[in-house]
Design a protein around this motif. Structure first.
Motif, PDB file in Angstrom:
ATOM      1  N   THR A  43      40.100  42.393  39.749  1.00 28.06           N
ATOM      2  CA  THR A  43      40.165  41.056  39.727  1.00 28.06           C
ATOM      3  C   THR A  43      39.020  40.341  40.717  1.00 28.06           C
ATOM      4  O   THR A  43      38.642  40.969  41.468  1.00 28.06           O
ATOM      5  CB  THR A  43      41.508  40.242  39.969  1.00 28.06           C
ATOM      6  N   PHE A  44      38.615  39.188  40.213  1.00 26.76           N
ATOM      7  CA  PHE A  44      37.720  38.455  41.442  1.00 26.76           C
ATOM      8  C   PHE A  44      38.115  36.830  41.477  1.00 26.76           C
ATOM      9  O   PHE A  44      38.780  36.471  40.530  1.00 26.76           O
ATOM     10  CB  PHE A  44      36.438  38.280  40.729  1.00 26.76           C
ATOM     11  N   ALA A  45      37.643  36.220  42.360  1.00 26.16           N
ATOM     12  CA  ALA A  45      37.833  34.777  42.530  1.00 26.16           C
ATOM     13  C   ALA A  45      36.646  34.169  43.340  1.00 26.16           C
ATOM     14  O   ALA A  45      35.868  34.905  44.155  1.00 26.16           O
ATOM     15  CB  ALA A  45      38.946  34.369  43.443  1.00 26.16           C
ATOM     16  N   ALA A  46      36.285  33.240  42.362  1.00 25.60           N
ATOM     17  CA  ALA A  46      34.898  32.432  42.921  1.00 25.60           C
ATOM     18  C   ALA A  46      34.540  31.033  42.642  1.00 25.60           C
ATOM     19  O   ALA A  46      35.587  30.580  41.967  1.00 25.60           O
ATOM     20  CB  ALA A  46      33.611  33.351  42.200  1.00 25.60           C
ATOM     21  N   GLY A  47      33.621  30.389  43.095  1.00 24.99           N
ATOM     22  CA  GLY A  47      33.362  29.043  42.549  1.00 24.99           C
ATOM     23  C   GLY A  47      32.860  28.737  41.464  1.00 24.99           C
ATOM     24  O   GLY A  47      32.603  30.051  40.822  1.00 24.99           O
ATOM     25  N   THR A  48      33.022  27.878  40.828  1.00 22.75           N
ATOM     26  CA  THR A  48      32.734  27.424  39.470  1.00 22.75           C
ATOM     27  C   THR A  48      31.161  28.005  39.169  1.00 22.75           C
ATOM     28  O   THR A  48      30.882  28.182  37.946  1.00 22.75           O
ATOM     29  CB  THR A  48      33.065  26.102  39.015  1.00 22.75           C
TER      30      THR A  48
END
Length: 666
Positions: free
Chosen positions: A647-652
């Motif tokens: 998984t990953f999480a980042a800015g738009t």
């Protein structure tokens, strides 16, 4: 005759600061005389309807405390009492480089625990003897805990707990449905009376009031019902032929005035796959409809009794300043109380059974549970909680109340949250048969499906798909045997059930939840059950979704025995990735016969090394100006399908060049 003023000596009165200083000098700098008052860290508590009390939490270095002199050598009598209590229950603590945590509360008992895995969950309780005055004014007495879990006092405690639950009008969640709607287990063990034969009966669809046993099978010889001995078991089972734990379960059942008990190894024909699949799929209703569930928490297998002697409290030698001997006691308990306030969570009974996957749903689905731990008995129902060390009824949340409270709130999000919290707990537990991963939670899944009317996709829910897909593994470290993929396929890669690893979900706050928007659309789902349980073992699962996809490169590197994985997306800075497990590079052929590279989950025996290969990033949801999604590698299972690897999480901005595409995940 009074002296003349000129000859009188002036009288010096101690200022408040000097008086405080004198008081402080009398207090031990290590333990503060086990007094919650007068310390820089003392906290004053205003309890509703009661006098204010003071509490103090101390962290003491083990080496410092273990070198404390005894009283005869002018040491601190309070430190000496604390070390004697630790010596009585925590062998080897003096040589460990850890800390002692001491919690002191005015007019209450003193609790001391030691950091470190060896003593995890254990603490010592120091308290005043109930028949004499306290050794010092701030120390309180403790509730009596019988030294045998089969004592009359313990059984009377159980009866009070059950009757309190049955008679309390506030326990609406604990009311069983009308008898006509209760589906009885197919078989029950008829324990009759002490002079009557024990035998298996076929319930023939009739209703019965029965107990249920939750226990570890373990490796000890187990008495089971088979096709070959069923007829004999239906006539007579000798009490002495039962394993010791089953004997105790029979005694408890009789003591509570019941005639029947359900024990899985006896009430399910173990060498009949059809019978096992049929009856195990009813697990939810079997435990929910039982009068009481007997949880053998401290029993590792059938040879370990739950009605047993407990470790006795010890008397700590203590003399006050006048050399008078006063009653000071200490005992060992497990830290089972919910943390903090009523929102601190359910009780945490500790023992071998608390690590078994099957046992979780047996407690979650039960109406009333008796937890037999090593130090005391805990009772919980769908409304309240009690234990022998604290027999007053508590309003803390309980494990059996997790689903009923969520359903009663009429908030579907609360039900989804309850499911995810249960999965988090479940994923930390062990299974003897790896293929049981989905069957062992299918009873809970049945309750969630009934409450939400949602389709079940091998551990995920169609009605909450985006959030459910965003699980991630916990505390990833390498090398570790549990950080590899399974050798045999068990569930689709997008399901937490595809791994043997602890998982967690993103717990959104209220503001984040309001902004949470799925960016994927489910186009199709295919779930093929392997057996008779539609929520159990699966043989094939896939989903087809549409969502924003962008190309990326994943890079691996090893540092100090740990593997880290980073994503590089054109036009953005490097993004940290949370891998599902250790990853390896893989070659595959596309539809044109060309060879390409991708990444997959590593299995035991794979050669681990650095790599730099292309992957796809799929945005699953957006919230609070953030994107959360999956990292995907090409699958070898089926042409032109994809598997989740992390998984990953980042800015738009990370997905600013993404394109909406349709893809199939397996």
């Amino acid at each position: 005759m009074p002296l003349p003023k000129s000859l009188r000596r002036p009288v010096r009165r101690a200022s408040s600061s000097s008086a405080t200083g004198q008081s402080q000098r009398k207090r031990c700098r290590i333990c503060n005389n086990l007094d919650p008052r007068g310390h820089a860290s003392s906290v004053h508590l205003d309890e509703a309807g009661k006098e204010p009390k003071t509490s103090l939490s101390l962290v003491i270095d083990v080496l410092t405390l273990s070198k404390t002199k005894d009283v005869g050598n002018r040491g601190c009598r309070f430190c000496n009492a604390l070390t004697q209590a630790l010596d009585a229950f925590f062998g080897g603590w003096r040589g460990s480089a850890v800390r002692v945590n001491v919690d002191i509360k005015e007019k209450s008992t003193i609790k001391a625990s030691i950091d470190g895995e060896h003593w995890k969950g254990e603490f010592i309780e120091m308290y005043a003897g109930s028949t004499s005055r306290a050794p010092w004014p701030t120390l309180g007495a403790a509730h009596h805990i019988p030294v045998n879990s089969g004592s009359d006092d313990t059984f009377n405690f159980i009866r009070r707990c059950i009757q309190g639950c049955l008679a309390n009008p506030k326990h609406k969640a604990c009311r069983l449905p009308c008898k006509s709607s209760i589906s009885a287990p197919k078989r029950l063990l008829d324990v009759g009376r002490a002079t009557s034969p024990i035998r298996l009966i076929d319930t023939q669809g009739k209703t019965f009031q029965y107990a249920a046993l939750s226990h570890c099978w373990g490796s000890a010889p187990q008495l089971t019902t088979t096709k070959q001995n069923w007829a004999k078991m239906a006539v007579n089972i000798s009490f002495h032929a039962l394993p010791p734990l089953f004997q105790d379960a029979v005694i408890i059942t009789r003591q509570l005035g019941l005639r029947y008990i359900w024990i899985d190894s006896l009430c399910i024909i173990q060498n009949s796959l059809r019978d096992w699949e049929t009856e195990s799929s009813k697990m939810g209703s079997i435990y929910q409809n039982s009068y009481i569930t007997i949880s053998a928490t401290n029993s590792g297998d059938g040879s370990s009794r739950c009605l047993a002697e407990r470790q006795k409290p010890v008397k700590i030698p203590y003399q006050n300043t006048t050399k008078k001997e006063l009653a000071l006691r200490a005992r060992k308990l497990f830290d089972h109380h919910p943390e903090g306030s009523p929102d601190g969570g359910p009780a945490k009974p500790i023992g071998p059974l608390s690590h078994r996957a099957w046992a979780l749903q047996e407690v979650v689905l039960s109406t009333r549970v008796l937890h037999y731990t090593a130090t005391e008995l805990l009772f919980e129902c769908k409304t309240s909680y009690r234990c022998e060390c604290s027999p007053e009824r508590k309003t803390w949340p309980t494990t059996p109340s997790l689903i009923p409270k969520a359903v009663a709130s009429k908030d579907t999000n609360a039900v989804w949250d309850a499911w995810q919290r249960i999965v988090e707990k479940y994923s930390t537990r062990n299974l003897t048969v790896p293929e049981d991963k989905l069957p062992a939670i299918s009873g809970i899944a049945s309750k969630i499906r009934k409450a939400t009317h949602s389709d079940y996709i091998a551990g995920l829910w169609k009605g909450n798909l985006a959030s459910d897909m965003l699980w991630s593994t916990v505390a990833f470290e390498m090398p570790h045997v549990d950080r590899f993929a399974l050798d045999t396929w068990r569930a689709p890669s997008f399901s937490w059930a595809s791994l043997d690893a602890a998982v967690t979900y993103n717990q959104l706050d209220e503001e984040e939840r309001e902004t949470f928007v799925p960016t994927i659309t489910l186009l199709a789902a295919s779930v093929v059950p392997k057996g008779l349980n539609a929520l159990g073992t699966v043989s094939d699962v896939s989903i087809t979704i549409r969502g924003p996809i962008t190309q990326a490169t994943v890079c691996s590197e090893q540092s100090q025995g740990q593997w880290a994985y980073m994503l590089m997306i054109k036009g953005t800075s490097t993004i940290s990735m949370v891998p599902d497990c250790t990853l390896v590079e893989m070659e595959y052929e596309d539809g044109d016969g060309d060879s390409n590279k991708t990444v997959r989950r590593a299995q035991k025996g794979d050669l681990l090394r650095d790599f730099r290969v292309p992957v796809l990033c799929l945005s699953v949801a957006r919230y609070d100006n953030l994107l959360a999604g999956l990292v995907l590698g090409m699958s070898k299972l089926r042409p032109k399908t994809w598997e989740r690897v992390g998984t990953f999480a980042a800015g738009t901005e990370a997905m600013q060049n993404a394109k909406e595409e349709e893809m199939t995940l397996v």
